[in-house]
Motif scaffolding. Structure first.
Motif, PDB file in Angstrom:
ATOM      1  N   ASN A 126       0.837  -1.210   0.000  1.00 35.83           N
ATOM      2  CA  ASN A 126       0.000   0.000   0.000  1.00 35.83           C
ATOM      3  C   ASN A 126       0.867   1.254   0.000  1.00 35.83           C
ATOM      4  N   LEU A 127       1.995   1.171   0.693  1.00 37.87           N
ATOM      5  CA  LEU A 127       2.923   2.302   0.700  1.00 37.87           C
ATOM      6  C   LEU A 127       3.571   2.460  -0.675  1.00 37.87           C
ATOM      7  N   ALA A 128       3.788   1.351  -1.351  1.00 35.96           N
ATOM      8  CA  ALA A 128       4.353   1.404  -2.710  1.00 35.96           C
ATOM      9  C   ALA A 128       3.389   2.129  -3.635  1.00 35.96           C
ATOM     10  N   PHE A 129       2.090   1.859  -3.465  1.00 38.01           N
ATOM     11  CA  PHE A 129       1.066   2.559  -4.256  1.00 38.01           C
ATOM     12  C   PHE A 129       1.127   4.054  -3.967  1.00 38.01           C
ATOM     13  N   GLU A 130       1.197   4.410  -2.691  1.00 39.03           N
ATOM     14  CA  GLU A 130       1.225   5.835  -2.327  1.00 39.03           C
ATOM     15  C   GLU A 130       2.506   6.499  -2.828  1.00 39.03           C
ATOM     16  N   PHE A 131       3.593   5.762  -2.798  1.00 38.91           N
ATOM     17  CA  PHE A 131       4.890   6.260  -3.287  1.00 38.91           C
ATOM     18  C   PHE A 131       4.744   6.660  -4.764  1.00 38.91           C
ATOM     19  N   GLY A 132       4.179   5.743  -5.547  1.00 39.75           N
ATOM     20  CA  GLY A 132       3.986   6.026  -6.971  1.00 39.75           C
ATOM     21  C   GLY A 132       3.009   7.163  -7.185  1.00 39.75           C
ATOM     22  N   ALA A 133       1.988   7.231  -6.336  1.00 37.36           N
ATOM     23  CA  ALA A 133       0.961   8.266  -6.507  1.00 37.36           C
ATOM     24  C   ALA A 133       1.537   9.664  -6.248  1.00 37.36           C
ATOM     25  N   VAL A 134       2.413   9.777  -5.251  1.00 35.28           N
ATOM     26  CA  VAL A 134       3.044  11.078  -4.977  1.00 35.28           C
ATOM     27  C   VAL A 134       3.775  11.564  -6.217  1.00 35.28           C
ATOM     28  N   ILE A 135       4.571  10.674  -6.800  1.00 39.01           N
ATOM     29  CA  ILE A 135       5.360  11.072  -7.969  1.00 39.01           C
ATOM     30  C   ILE A 135       4.435  11.362  -9.146  1.00 39.01           C
ATOM     31  N   GLY A 136       3.396  10.532  -9.289  1.00 39.27           N
ATOM     32  CA  GLY A 136       2.465  10.738 -10.403  1.00 39.27           C
ATOM     33  C   GLY A 136       1.742  12.071 -10.305  1.00 39.27           C
ATOM     34  N   GLN A 137       1.321  12.449  -9.092  1.00 39.69           N
ATOM     35  CA  GLN A 137       0.617  13.726  -8.925  1.00 39.69           C
ATOM     36  C   GLN A 137       1.529  14.900  -9.274  1.00 39.69           C
ATOM     37  N   GLU A 138       2.768  14.830  -8.801  1.00 43.96           N
ATOM     38  CA  GLU A 138       3.679  15.956  -9.084  1.00 43.96           C
ATOM     39  C   GLU A 138       4.070  15.987 -10.556  1.00 43.96           C
ATOM     40  N   ALA A 139       4.176  14.813 -11.156  1.00 44.12           N
ATOM     41  CA  ALA A 139       4.509  14.756 -12.582  1.00 44.12           C
ATOM     42  C   ALA A 139       3.381  15.349 -13.420  1.00 44.12           C
ATOM     43  N   LYS A 140       2.157  15.030 -13.040  1.00 48.62           N
ATOM     44  CA  LYS A 140       0.979  15.558 -13.754  1.00 48.62           C
ATOM     45  C   LYS A 140       0.983  17.080 -13.690  1.00 48.62           C
TER      46      LYS A 140
END
Ligand code: GLC
Length: 738
Positions: A126-140
């Motif tokens: 679940n933390l791996a998902f959140e890790f990717g989501a943080v980067i994805g949000q900032e990338a967007k």
């Protein structure tokens, strides 16, 4: 299986809302009849075909190579935007110009997450998902379409300079971590890029080394994470590696790209080359590469640019080969909803300047990952430290004041701040105890030289240790060339800059010494100190909140729960690649002589005692395993549910990672002694018990038969081992696969 997937609702609601907001915000014109491809109601495949038919040959070729360091050209007349990419696995890299020249902008700071080797050490999907989501949000927000990560190569030798960017030595743990990272990142409306396909396991000679890997080893060790990324997480980009595999460069490799990735696994996205990793036009064009990337203009001279165009014009290569690449490119563009009416204004507006990129919420997730990544390797009643009993603390070590996020090569991140270990501890103590700092040693710089005479530093460190109630030593490696840095491998596993000797003197001066090591993997630990220090914590590269996370663990606000994603051997000679003289290779060729026996598979099968085994990590509390029950699947008998009880028998809350290994009994073919096939991270209050259940499918028992070109789950007996580490098996029973 990892811990059960609990997807945070906010990410999914963002996903559902995104297209509506997008359409409302950017006012996509309703498609006129003759612009079928603009009609969002039509199937993507048909829109791709329609748009493809409108492109000239030159426009098509312009889509299969770079037009800047980190983008491909668009076709404005048809509303096809540039595809914008950025590094990397730990966050969104700063803006760069040609040849990656940094532009020193002030609106491109990003959250510097911990290293992904540390993320793997959390064993928390679940933390791996959140890790990717943080980067994805900032990338967007930064207007990026494809993020060049996660990096998921298997740790074949602890010397590889990019192990800190990877996820350890085991294909199953790497697969679970990578799949959830990608799902998190892609849920934000940007695509991940699984890299480096395949077997980029050393930096030495990386641009040309030819790796001889048998098919079964490739399938069972080096490809599973990529297969999971494609078939489970539906990753839409894969990056071809620099190296060769069995005589063909990865970006020109028929077996890897066309036969396995595209034909067998059904990959629908684009294969992007690593930067400058393409050597020949024909094999790159014919064997499955879709986009050639490099940062060095002139882009028209790239293999997949004018030389390719010439071969298409003269009929040496059929246009259908080009169309296949462009179809994939357009498929990605449509999936990202990037096509806009040619007359419309540019729909991708960088919002970087408008909203803060690295939000407090993102920084909190970075801290949470760091806290859960730390691995407690030793603790003889010293940790957690009790502030009330501390009048004076000595903080010693060059790494206590070092920052790491802006080093390491393409994984570097420009963060708005980075809390060092010293800052984190002094933030936490907030004047409640006196802090004496002593550098102790000069962290080696990129030339591996130590700037200045260390003896004075040693004397100061010993004096500081003597005068303190307790010592926290922060040492280890760094992300300079020659240690944990792209393009270099380590020469040995030794602690640099005389740290072994220094530590011996420090623990002599004050036995109450906590050793914290920063780094991207195993180091040899001298007996001058290891047997004498009461506490040892491995912290990987903990990101921008690392110092605060470290303080939380040292003073007990957080109970450490990390476990090693890679074996720490006693010495380099014990590692398979050194023992078999199978690294770094000779005359440009390296033979993977160890085959399947990578990491714990080697140490287990060869009965070599490691310093700290794969999956090992302590806690401030204790856990009890009991009541193992194997429940075969009533129908297929090809799968089994592993049930057991886990109890927190200690005095404080904590999280335990229960690991499940499969050990074939008298297998007909050679197999590693045991292999990780499941895990669950369970959070328990003091005294709490929980029933844990993990189902192992047929794939958990299968091996790859190169002769039959397929996976075989052989009928027969298998031991199911449930443990707290690969060498601390608490429960076991036998299962008969029918
Ligand atoms: C580098 C790396 C790759 C990175 C790319 C772009 O050489 O190998 O991981 O994404 O080039 O910086």
């Amino acid at each position: 299986m990892g811990n059960t997937k609990k997807r945070p609702a906010k990410f999914l609601s963002a996903l559902l809302l995104a297209p509506t907001i997008f359409l409302a915000t950017f006012g996509i014109a309703s498609a006129q009849e003759d612009e079928f491809y603009l009609d969002g109601k039509q199937p993507i495949e048909k829109r791709v075909d329609d748009l493809l038919s409108r492109l000239t040959l030159e426009e098509k070729v312009s889509l299969d190579h770079a037009n800047s360091s980190l983008s491909t050209a668009g076709v404005p007349r048809l509303g096809i935007p540039e595809l914008k990419m950025d590094d990397g696995p730990f966050g969104v890299g700063e803006e760069v110009g040609e040849r990656f020249r940094v532009l020193n902008q002030t609106d491109d700071f990003a959250t510097a997450m911990p290293s992904t080797l540390g993320l793997a050490a959390t064993w928390n999907i679940n933390l791996a998902f959140e890790f990717g989501a943080v980067i994805g949000q900032e990338a967007k927000q930064r207007g990026k379409n494809i993020m060049l990560g996660p990096a998921m190569n298997i740790q074949r030798t602890p010397l590889c300079g990019r192990n800190f960017e990877y996820m350890g030595e085991d294909p199953f743990l790497t697969s679970r971590t990578a799949v959830n990272y990608i799902e998190g990142e892609q849920a934000q409306g940007v695509f991940s890029c699984a890299k480096h396909f395949a077997a980029n396991n050393q930096e030495y000679d990386r641009d040309s080394i030819n790796e001889i890997i048998d098919e079964r080893t490739l399938r069972e060790i080096y490809l599973p994470a990529f297969r999971a990324a494609v078939q489970e997480a539906h990753v839409m980009a894969v990056m071809g590696a620099y190296n060769q595999v069995n005589g063909q460069y990865c970006c020109e490799n028929q077996h890897l790209l066309n036969e396995i990735l595209k034909d067998e696994w059904g990959f629908k996205g684009v294969v992007i080359s690593d930067w400058g990793a393409v050597h020949h036009t024909d094999p790159a064009a014919l064997n499955g590469l879709d986009i050639e990337m490099c940062s060095r203009p002139p882009f028209e001279k790239f293999n997949l640019a004018n030389p390719f165009l010439e071969k298409l014009k003269t009929g040496k290569i059929p246009v259908s080969v080009l169309d296949e690449k462009v179809r994939r490119h357009l498929y990605v563009v449509f999936q990202l909803d990037l096509i806009h009416a040619p007359s419309g204004k540019n729909t991708i507006v960088s919002t970087a300047a408008q909203t803060p990129l690295s939000t407090k919420a993102h920084q909190e997730i970075a801290r949470k990952v760091a806290e859960e990544s730390f691995v407690l390797l030793k603790n003889k009643e010293l940790l957690p430290l009790n502030v009330a009993r501390l009048k004076t603390m000595a903080i010693i070590g060059g790494n206590a004041m070092a920052k790491f996020s802006y080093d390491g090569g393409s994984a570097k991140i420009k963060a708005p701040y980075e809390i060092t270990a010293l800052e984190g501890i002094s933030n936490y103590l907030n004047g409640k105890a006196k802090i004496i700092y002593a550098k102790g040693y000069y962290p080696p710089d990129s030339s591996n030289s130590v700037p200045g005479d260390g003896s004075k530093l040693v004397a100061e460190a010993v004096a500081a240790a003597k005068s303190a109630d307790a010592v926290v030593y922060v040492g280890g490696l760094n992300r300079k060339e020659g240690f944990d840095h792209e393009g270099w491998d380590r020469r040995d596993l030794k602690l640099p800059a005389g740290q072994d000797e220094l530590l011996g003197k420090i623990v002599e001066a004050n036995p109450k010494t906590v050793v914290v090591l920063i780094g991207g993997g195993a180091v040899e630990m001298g007996h001058a100190w290891l047997s004498r220090v009461p506490a040892l914590l491995y912290a990987w590269y903990p990101g921008m909140e690392g110092g605060n996370a470290l303080a939380s663990v040292l003073f007990g606000d957080v109970n450490p729960s990390g476990k090693l994603p890679c074996t720490f051997p006693k010495k380099l000679a014990d590692t398979p690649t050194t023992a078999l003289d199978a690294y770094p290779g000779t005359n440009g060729t390296v033979i993977y002589k160890e085959g399947l026996l990578v990491g714990y598979r080697w140490y287990d099968t060869k009965k070599i005692e490691p310093l700290f085994p794969f999956g090992y990590g302590l806690s401030y509390t204790r856990f009890k395993y009991s009541k193992l029950k194997l429940v075969p699947d009533s129908n297929s008998k090809k799968s089994v549910t592993v049930e057991f009880e886990l109890a927190n028998t200690g005095g404080r809350a904590g999280a335990e990672i229960a690991e499940i290994y499969v050990q074939p009994v008298n297998p007909e073919v050679f197999r590693p002694l045991k292999e990780l096939k499941g895990f669950r991270k369970v959070f328990l209050k003091a005294g709490e018990k929980q029933n844990v259940s993990v189902t192992l499918g047929a794939d958990a028992f299968a091996y790859y038969d190169a002769g039959q070109k397929g996976w075989i789950a052989k009928e027969g007996e298998y031991k199911i081992l449930v443990g707290s580490s690969s060498r601390d098996i608490r429960l076991d029973d036998k299962f008969k696969l029918r």
